[in-house]
Design an enzyme around this catalytic site. Structure first.
Site, PDB file in Angstrom:
ATOM      1  N   ASP A   1       0.691  -0.887   0.053  1.00 52.87           N
ATOM      2  CA  ASP A   1       0.109  -0.075   0.248  1.00 52.87           C
ATOM      3  C   ASP A   1       0.968   1.508   0.149  1.00 52.87           C
ATOM      4  O   ASP A   1       1.812   1.411   1.165  1.00 52.87           O
ATOM      5  CB  ASP A   1      -0.714   0.721   1.348  1.00 52.87           C
ATOM      6  CG  ASP A   1      -1.986  -1.276   1.148  1.00 52.87           C
ATOM      7  OD1 ASP A   1      -0.990  -1.991   0.882  1.00 52.87           O
ATOM      8  OD2 ASP A   1      -2.949  -1.191   1.270  1.00 52.87           O
TER       9      ASP A   1
ATOM     10  N   GLU B   1      -4.351   2.838  -2.516  1.00 56.30           N
ATOM     11  CA  GLU B   1      -5.324   2.972  -1.788  1.00 56.30           C
ATOM     12  C   GLU B   1      -5.412   4.037  -0.747  1.00 56.30           C
ATOM     13  O   GLU B   1      -6.368   4.564  -0.327  1.00 56.30           O
ATOM     14  CB  GLU B   1      -6.417   1.639  -0.571  1.00 56.30           C
ATOM     15  CG  GLU B   1      -5.630   0.741   0.500  1.00 56.30           C
ATOM     16  CD  GLU B   1      -6.676   0.441   1.494  1.00 56.30           C
ATOM     17  OE1 GLU B   1      -7.533   0.433   0.779  1.00 56.30           O
ATOM     18  OE2 GLU B   1      -5.935   0.231   2.370  1.00 56.30           O
ATOM     19  N   ASN B   2      -3.992   4.319  -0.353  1.00 52.88           N
ATOM     20  CA  ASN B   2      -3.783   5.433   1.179  1.00 52.88           C
ATOM     21  C   ASN B   2      -2.997   6.288   0.106  1.00 52.88           C
ATOM     22  O   ASN B   2      -2.173   6.883   0.580  1.00 52.88           O
ATOM     23  CB  ASN B   2      -2.371   4.491   2.032  1.00 52.88           C
ATOM     24  CG  ASN B   2      -3.611   3.109   2.059  1.00 52.88           C
ATOM     25  OD1 ASN B   2      -3.387   2.419   2.594  1.00 52.88           O
ATOM     26  ND2 ASN B   2      -4.437   4.118   3.354  1.00 52.88           N
TER      27      ASN B   2
ATOM     28  N   HIS C   1     -10.018   1.588   0.796  1.00 53.05           N
ATOM     29  CA  HIS C   1     -10.393   2.726   1.253  1.00 53.05           C
ATOM     30  C   HIS C   1     -11.167   2.750  -0.785  1.00 53.05           C
ATOM     31  O   HIS C   1     -11.050   4.400  -0.604  1.00 53.05           O
ATOM     32  CB  HIS C   1      -8.671   3.190   1.342  1.00 53.05           C
ATOM     33  CG  HIS C   1      -8.465   3.326   3.119  1.00 53.05           C
ATOM     34  ND1 HIS C   1      -9.572   3.716   3.579  1.00 53.05           N
ATOM     35  CD2 HIS C   1      -7.981   3.152   3.227  1.00 53.05           C
ATOM     36  CE1 HIS C   1      -9.163   3.824   4.959  1.00 53.05           C
ATOM     37  NE2 HIS C   1      -8.106   3.546   4.673  1.00 53.05           N
TER      38      HIS C   1
ATOM     39  N   HIS D   1      -2.977  -4.623   3.141  1.00 50.98           N
ATOM     40  CA  HIS D   1      -4.248  -3.646   4.364  1.00 50.98           C
ATOM     41  C   HIS D   1      -3.409  -4.001   5.266  1.00 50.98           C
ATOM     42  O   HIS D   1      -3.498  -2.655   6.114  1.00 50.98           O
ATOM     43  CB  HIS D   1      -6.035  -4.269   4.584  1.00 50.98           C
ATOM     44  CG  HIS D   1      -5.933  -3.824   5.358  1.00 50.98           C
ATOM     45  ND1 HIS D   1      -6.685  -2.773   5.523  1.00 50.98           N
ATOM     46  CD2 HIS D   1      -6.557  -4.038   6.438  1.00 50.98           C
ATOM     47  CE1 HIS D   1      -7.669  -2.435   6.223  1.00 50.98           C
ATOM     48  NE2 HIS D   1      -7.229  -3.839   7.104  1.00 50.98           N
TER      49      HIS D   1
ATOM     50  N   HIS E   1      -0.236  -3.294   6.386  1.00 49.30           N
ATOM     51  CA  HIS E   1       1.033  -2.319   5.788  1.00 49.30           C
ATOM     52  C   HIS E   1       2.001  -2.991   6.742  1.00 49.30           C
ATOM     53  O   HIS E   1       3.032  -1.786   6.977  1.00 49.30           O
ATOM     54  CB  HIS E   1       0.625  -0.771   6.642  1.00 49.30           C
ATOM     55  CG  HIS E   1      -0.170  -0.410   5.581  1.00 49.30           C
ATOM     56  ND1 HIS E   1      -0.551   0.902   6.160  1.00 49.30           N
ATOM     57  CD2 HIS E   1      -1.401  -0.052   4.829  1.00 49.30           C
ATOM     58  CE1 HIS E   1      -1.354   1.493   5.553  1.00 49.30           C
ATOM     59  NE2 HIS E   1      -2.191   0.128   4.661  1.00 49.30           N
TER      60      HIS E   1
HETATM   61 FE   LIG Z   1      -3.536   0.350   3.293  1.00 54.04          FE
HETATM   62 FE   LIG Z   2      -6.661  -1.372   3.284  1.00 55.09          FE
END
Ligand SMILES: [Fe+2]
Ligand SMILES: [Fe+2]
Length: 282
Positions: free
Chosen positions: A8, A39-40, A68, A176, A178
């Site tokens: 991510d 997504e981040n 996200h 997800h 991280h």
């Molecule tokens: Fe994430």
């Molecule tokens: Fe996530």
């Protein structure tokens, strides 16, 4: 085929770290293709069309999104139109956006990529990821190597999906949390079962890792400012979880594919230098 898959990408530090480190990583691993979870990217939450373009320019070929995916809803038209950006496949039937992508580069085998969202300890409601993965596999192009992202909190759910897809997917990778896990390996064929004995009648060739980690600032809490997270966790009082800055890194795996199977997987971490461009430009 030689593939890099990045964890991510979190905020500007993550984008800058990828921009700085990806050329050398591509060279080091002689990578044909780079996939990343984005997504981040927008200040820690969601992806915008501009950042999607920026990440393509940084050398990423295809991107995925997790829970996200709709946090920046201006990405939705892009998510519907382009062929190299997907959201999890096991959301509502009314959810918008592409759920799988076929990546084809001249002279290379094609890849079929999709993401399933976990159901354990996840706030976004999702359908059964095991059944969803089966349904996606049933429509996969016959000659494509299958790459499955498991975007989930619980390691148990990720490991279980790894065994569920063993021998059917070339790569099953988690995102997800991280936090990079050190369990990257080629799964042995079959599903271990004490009663049936080790069923290794078929399959093999599946590379697995529970979580890629992230591209972002490691000196924080999952990419957010540690002082703010601590304030919230120790006092119950709200505190804005701004993106951290310290120790930006690029984390992920290198995977080698041979036809529709994986032949090697290796985790990597590249430590960015904030004193060098593009961090110190402008
Ligand atoms: Fe994430
Ligand atoms: Fe996530």
């Amino acid at each position: 085929m030689r593939l890099l898959i990045l964890g991510d990408i979190v905020g500007d530090p993550g984008i800058l770290a990828v921009t700085q480190q990806l050329p050398a990583l591509r060279q080091r691993y002689r990578a044909d293709l780079v996939i990343a979870n984005a997504e981040n990217a927008h200040q820690g939450t969601g992806l915008t069309p501009n950042l999607y373009k920026k990440l393509l320019a940084a050398g990423i070929d295809a991107m995925t999104l997790g829970d996200h995916c709709y946090k920046k809803n201006q990405i939705i038209p892009t998510l519907q139109q382009v062929d190299n950006l997907i959201r999890p496949c096991n959301l509502s039937a009314q959810a918008l956006g592409r759920t799988s992508m076929v990546i084809q580069k001249e002279g290379l085998a094609s890849l079929y990529v999709f993401t399933v969202l976990g159901r354990l300890m996840m706030s976004m409601p999702a359908n059964d990821p095991f059944a969803a993965a089966d349904a996606m596999l049933s429509t996969a192009p016959r000659d494509a190597a299958v790459i499955v992202e498991v975007h989930a909190e619980a390691t148990s759910e990720k490991v279980a999906l790894g065994w569920h897809l063993n021998g059917r997917a070339a790569v099953v990778f988690g995102t997800h949390t991280h936090i990079s896990t050190r369990d990257a390996r080629l799964l042995p064929p079959g599903i271990p079962s004490p009663e049936a004995g080790w069923d290794n009648s078929g399959g093999g060739g599946t590379a697995y890792v529970s979580d890629l980690g992230m591209c972002g600032p490691i000196d924080g809490v999952l990419g957010r400012r540690a002082d703010r997270v601590l304030k919230h966790m120790t006092s119950n009082m709200p505190a804005p979880f701004d993106v951290a800055e310290g120790n930006p890194q690029v984390q992920g795996v290198f995977v080698e594919l041979s036809g529709r199977c994986a032949s090697a997987i290796e985790s990597f971490t590249a430590v960015a230098d904030p004193a060098q461009p593009p961090f110190c430009e402008g």
